[in-house]
Design a protein around this motif. Structure first.
Motif, PDB file in Angstrom:
ATOM      1  N   GLN A 172       0.819  -1.211   0.000  1.00  0.00           N
ATOM      2  CA  GLN A 172       0.000   0.000   0.000  1.00  0.00           C
ATOM      3  C   GLN A 172       0.855   1.265   0.000  1.00  0.00           C
ATOM      4  O   GLN A 172       0.517   2.255  -0.658  1.00  0.00           O
ATOM      5  N   TYR A 173       1.992   1.211   0.698  1.00  0.00           N
ATOM      6  CA  TYR A 173       2.814   2.409   0.857  1.00  0.00           C
ATOM      7  C   TYR A 173       3.975   2.474  -0.140  1.00  0.00           C
ATOM      8  O   TYR A 173       4.455   3.565  -0.453  1.00  0.00           O
ATOM      9  N   LEU A 174       4.472   1.326  -0.585  1.00  0.00           N
ATOM     10  CA  LEU A 174       5.589   1.294  -1.548  1.00  0.00           C
ATOM     11  C   LEU A 174       5.147   0.541  -2.790  1.00  0.00           C
ATOM     12  O   LEU A 174       5.546  -0.605  -3.023  1.00  0.00           O
ATOM     13  N   PRO A 175       4.349   1.159  -3.640  1.00  0.00           N
ATOM     14  CA  PRO A 175       3.784   0.445  -4.798  1.00  0.00           C
ATOM     15  C   PRO A 175       4.812   0.093  -5.865  1.00  0.00           C
ATOM     16  O   PRO A 175       4.545  -0.779  -6.690  1.00  0.00           O
ATOM     17  N   ASN A 176       5.993   0.762  -5.846  1.00  0.00           N
ATOM     18  CA  ASN A 176       7.004   0.505  -6.862  1.00  0.00           C
ATOM     19  C   ASN A 176       8.087  -0.470  -6.407  1.00  0.00           C
ATOM     20  O   ASN A 176       9.044  -0.733  -7.147  1.00  0.00           O
ATOM     21  N   LEU A 177       7.938  -0.995  -5.198  1.00  0.00           N
ATOM     22  CA  LEU A 177       8.974  -1.858  -4.640  1.00  0.00           C
ATOM     23  C   LEU A 177       9.144  -3.133  -5.482  1.00  0.00           C
ATOM     24  O   LEU A 177       8.180  -3.837  -5.768  1.00  0.00           O
ATOM     25  N   GLN A 178      10.399  -3.405  -5.868  1.00  0.00           N
ATOM     26  CA  GLN A 178      10.705  -4.603  -6.656  1.00  0.00           C
ATOM     27  C   GLN A 178      11.679  -5.536  -5.946  1.00  0.00           C
ATOM     28  O   GLN A 178      11.692  -6.730  -6.221  1.00  0.00           O
ATOM     29  N   SER A 179      12.515  -4.982  -5.054  1.00  0.00           N
ATOM     30  CA  SER A 179      13.520  -5.800  -4.373  1.00  0.00           C
ATOM     31  C   SER A 179      13.510  -5.485  -2.888  1.00  0.00           C
ATOM     32  O   SER A 179      13.612  -4.326  -2.487  1.00  0.00           O
ATOM     33  N   LEU A 180      13.397  -6.527  -2.048  1.00  0.00           N
ATOM     34  CA  LEU A 180      13.321  -6.361  -0.596  1.00  0.00           C
ATOM     35  C   LEU A 180      14.279  -7.344   0.069  1.00  0.00           C
ATOM     36  O   LEU A 180      14.263  -8.541  -0.225  1.00  0.00           O
ATOM     37  N   SER A 181      15.120  -6.807   0.965  1.00  0.00           N
ATOM     38  CA  SER A 181      16.045  -7.634   1.731  1.00  0.00           C
ATOM     39  C   SER A 181      15.879  -7.300   3.208  1.00  0.00           C
ATOM     40  O   SER A 181      15.971  -6.131   3.601  1.00  0.00           O
ATOM     41  N   VAL A 182      15.629  -8.329   4.042  1.00  0.00           N
ATOM     42  CA  VAL A 182      15.325  -8.104   5.454  1.00  0.00           C
ATOM     43  C   VAL A 182      16.165  -9.037   6.322  1.00  0.00           C
ATOM     44  O   VAL A 182      16.234 -10.241   6.076  1.00  0.00           O
ATOM     45  N   ARG A 183      16.801  -8.448   7.351  1.00  0.00           N
ATOM     46  CA  ARG A 183      17.452  -9.235   8.397  1.00  0.00           C
ATOM     47  C   ARG A 183      16.825  -8.842   9.724  1.00  0.00           C
ATOM     48  O   ARG A 183      16.882  -7.678  10.140  1.00  0.00           O
ATOM     49  N   THR A 184      16.216  -9.802  10.420  1.00  0.00           N
ATOM     50  CA  THR A 184      15.540  -9.513  11.674  1.00  0.00           C
ATOM     51  C   THR A 184      15.303 -10.815  12.431  1.00  0.00           C
ATOM     52  O   THR A 184      15.581 -11.906  11.923  1.00  0.00           O
ATOM     53  N   ASP A 185      14.749 -10.678  13.648  1.00  0.00           N
ATOM     54  CA  ASP A 185      14.416 -11.864  14.433  1.00  0.00           C
ATOM     55  C   ASP A 185      13.043 -12.407  14.054  1.00  0.00           C
ATOM     56  O   ASP A 185      12.849 -13.616  13.932  1.00  0.00           O
ATOM     57  N   GLU A 186      12.077 -11.495  13.905  1.00  0.00           N
ATOM     58  CA  GLU A 186      10.718 -11.906  13.568  1.00  0.00           C
ATOM     59  C   GLU A 186      10.173 -10.995  12.481  1.00  0.00           C
ATOM     60  O   GLU A 186      10.484  -9.803  12.419  1.00  0.00           O
ATOM     61  N   LEU A 187       9.291 -11.568  11.629  1.00  0.00           N
ATOM     62  CA  LEU A 187       8.850 -10.833  10.446  1.00  0.00           C
ATOM     63  C   LEU A 187       7.415 -11.208  10.095  1.00  0.00           C
ATOM     64  O   LEU A 187       7.019 -12.377  10.179  1.00  0.00           O
ATOM     65  N   ILE A 188       6.642 -10.186   9.701  1.00  0.00           N
ATOM     66  CA  ILE A 188       5.315 -10.399   9.123  1.00  0.00           C
ATOM     67  C   ILE A 188       5.352  -9.874   7.689  1.00  0.00           C
ATOM     68  O   ILE A 188       5.689  -8.720   7.452  1.00  0.00           O
ATOM     69  N   LEU A 189       5.027 -10.729   6.757  1.00  0.00           N
ATOM     70  CA  LEU A 189       5.047 -10.352   5.346  1.00  0.00           C
ATOM     71  C   LEU A 189       3.619 -10.184   4.837  1.00  0.00           C
ATOM     72  O   LEU A 189       2.750 -11.014   5.104  1.00  0.00           O
ATOM     73  N   GLY A 190       3.416  -9.104   4.088  1.00  0.00           N
ATOM     74  CA  GLY A 190       2.138  -8.913   3.415  1.00  0.00           C
ATOM     75  C   GLY A 190       2.295  -9.131   1.927  1.00  0.00           C
ATOM     76  O   GLY A 190       3.410  -9.179   1.403  1.00  0.00           O
ATOM     77  N   PRO A 191       1.202  -9.260   1.192  1.00  0.00           N
ATOM     78  CA  PRO A 191       1.284  -9.492  -0.250  1.00  0.00           C
ATOM     79  C   PRO A 191       1.826  -8.261  -0.968  1.00  0.00           C
ATOM     80  O   PRO A 191       1.684  -7.129  -0.505  1.00  0.00           O
ATOM     81  N   HIS A 192       2.469  -8.499  -2.112  1.00  0.00           N
ATOM     82  CA  HIS A 192       2.976  -7.398  -2.926  1.00  0.00           C
ATOM     83  C   HIS A 192       3.019  -7.869  -4.375  1.00  0.00           C
ATOM     84  O   HIS A 192       3.760  -8.786  -4.703  1.00  0.00           O
TER      85      HIS A 192
END
Length: 532
Positions: free
Chosen positions: A103-123
């Protein structure tokens, strides 16, 4: 004039690498240097969000060590982001919530995440997703099938559980997973667009039945890497303790870092060009090289006995892993071989085929040097720390006349290098001496063979010089004699590897008076030019 090349924190894979552009006159070794020093506004504006007036054209962002409110700020201020890196250490139970990211980053094509816990939404537009979740995570809970455009999925450092068929997006062309168990045999069969697959298994694994992984119907698969350097523990002694992997005929590159794999003889690999494998796999017949009629590059790891090398091989690497047995002399090199690399600290002597154009070899005190192939264009010699081998450069063993690249590292101080005239790229290892001020000093003159009354120590063709500086004394200041490089060589590009740091320079000689410069290194990346 010297141009120092700084660094930038992220490349397209999310790793740190050197910046190809130059930042002359500034000591830019890290982003921290920029933030703590008074550098021009144009540098500050390229790094931090608050100092940048125009945020509309920002396409790449790094969010690290921040509270989640920073993520909200990112959403609100730069919706143009196409590539986003999130690094969150010691989150203290805080979950990175990306449920509304589309909803907030409509142009996002590449995502890299390092964390302990994560919730992913559709894109719907996301094409690349790299996850480094520090705790074990369930593949079912991630809900990856909602990423309908995803082509590249990679798990780095995190280990997946509850893996099974139908849990990955069918659009994937590249997949890297690290698992805690052998996956069900049909896990990957729905990924018919897959071109590259990397599977890593962690820890010893108990099996009740013969494990299988079916990949033979993935007709677009070209690269397969399987890494399992642990043990299968059979509960039933009648079980064949190996993992059977059926592969498709489309494979071009195959890497098996495991001694517990078998590829059925029914699986032909007519297009396979590159094969990286443990030697035990070959000698036990778990994989037969006759299944690979087009193979051209072969890497044999942990080699302890002779193997038959296919006649089609052009590039061969042998990692010898036995001290007592001499096996290399029993290997028949193929007639088309052009690249040969022999590794291992206990290498024996080898008679090289004259077809070689590239050779990399490890020496020790028992090694003997035979005549080198005269067509060699690239030569790398690695010598163990305690070996004195001045014979490498004696007149009885001249270097090939057409050599273009010469790399000699960890070699004894007494050995002088006489560089052949065609050499363009030279890499050498330098030990410390002491200056009159009792400071460590490095000089290329201590390693180069010099002709009396000749101002040029290296051939005019030698324009690229790399020096590996070995530390033996801790000092607040270390000296490198840059004047020797400027005054006695035609080197235009100088690279210094020192104290886990790489310095790169380009050198342009302005006039005949621009001589006798020395270079001193101060700790923490400060450079200073002084007259010697």
């Amino acid at each position: 004039m010297i141009q120092f090349k700084g660094i930038v924190p992220i490349n397209e894979k999310g790793d740190i690498e050197q910046f190809i552009a130059s930042a002359p006159l500034f000591n830019l070794f890290s982003f921290n240097d920029i933030l703590e020093r008074n550098y021009p506004d144009w540098i500050q504006q390229r790094i931090t969000l608050k100092d940048r007036d125009d945020k509309s054209n920002i396409t790449t962002a790094l969010l690290m060590y921040s509270k989640l409110k920073s993520l909200k700020l990112l959403y609100e201020t730069i919706p143009s982001i196409e590539t986003l890196f999130i690094i969150q250490h010691q989150s203290e139970g805080e979950v990175v919530d990306l449920d509304s990211i589309s909803q907030y980053l409509p142009n996002l094509q590449s995502l890299s995440v390092r964390t302990d816990e994560l919730i992913l939404g559709p894109h719907s537009t996301l094409k690349s997703l790299k996850l480094d979740i520090t705790t074990r995570c369930s593949l079912v809970d991630l809900g990856l099938t909602k990423f309908i455009s995803l082509t590249d999925l990679s798990f780095k450092g995190s280990f997946l559980t509850n893996i099974g068929p139908g849990l990955f997006p069918s659009s994937l062309t590249s997949l890297t997973v690290r698992l805690t168990e052998v996956p069900p045999r049909d896990t990957f069969l729905s990924l018919t667009s897959l071109v590259k697959l990397k599977i890593g298994l962690k820890e010893d694994i108990e099996v009740e039945d013969q494990p299988h992984i079916d990949l033979d119907s993935l007709l677009n698969l070209k690269v397969l890497v399987f890494n399992f350097d642990y043990f299968l523990i059979q509960i039933d002694e009648d079980i064949n303790c190996s993992i059977e992997i059926s592969v498709p005929p489309s494979l071009k590159i195959l890497t098996i870092w495991s001694s517990s794999v078998v590829i059925p003889s029914r699986c032909s690999m007519p297009l396979l060009e590159k094969f990286y494998v443990y030697q035990s796999i070959l000698v036990t017949g778990r994989i037969n090289l006759s299944q690979c009629p087009s193979i051209m590059k072969l890497f044999i790891y942990q080699c302890t006995e002779p193997v038959i090398i296919p006649s089609t091989i052009k590039k061969l690497t042998i990692d010898k892993d036995t001290l007592k047995r001499k096996i290399l002399g029993q290997i028949k090199f193929p007639p088309l071989l052009t690249h040969l690399s022999i590794k291992g600290q206990h290498c024996e002597s080898v008679v090289f085929p004259q077809s070689l154009v590239k050779l990399k070899q490890t020496f020790n005190s028992q090694s003997q040097l035979f005549n080198l192939p005269q067509n060699l264009k690239k030569l790398t010699w690695e010598v163990d720390w305690e070996t004195s081998l001045p014979k490498l450069f004696s007149s009885g063993h001249p270097l090939p006349p057409n050599l273009e690249t010469l790399k000699v590292i960890t070699i004894d101080d007494n050995s002088l290098i006489k560089v052949p005239p065609p050499t363009k790229y030279l890499s050498i290892f330098l030990d410390q001496n002491l200056s009159p001020e009792n400071l460590p000093i490095y000089r290329i003159g201590s390693r180069i063979f010099k002709i009396i009354n000749q101002p040029q120590w290296l051939p005019l063709n030698t324009t690229h010089l790399t020096c590996y500086l070995r530390e033996s004394k801790i000092a607040p200041k270390t000296i490198f004699r840059l004047d020797e490089v400027i005054n006695h060589t035609n080197v235009r590009y100088l690279t210094l590897h020192f104290s886990q740091t790489t310095y790169q320079f380009s050198i342009q000689r302005l006039d005949s008076d621009n001589l006798n410069d020395g270079l001193q290194f101060l700790w923490h990346g400060v450079l200073k030019l002084e007259k010697m």
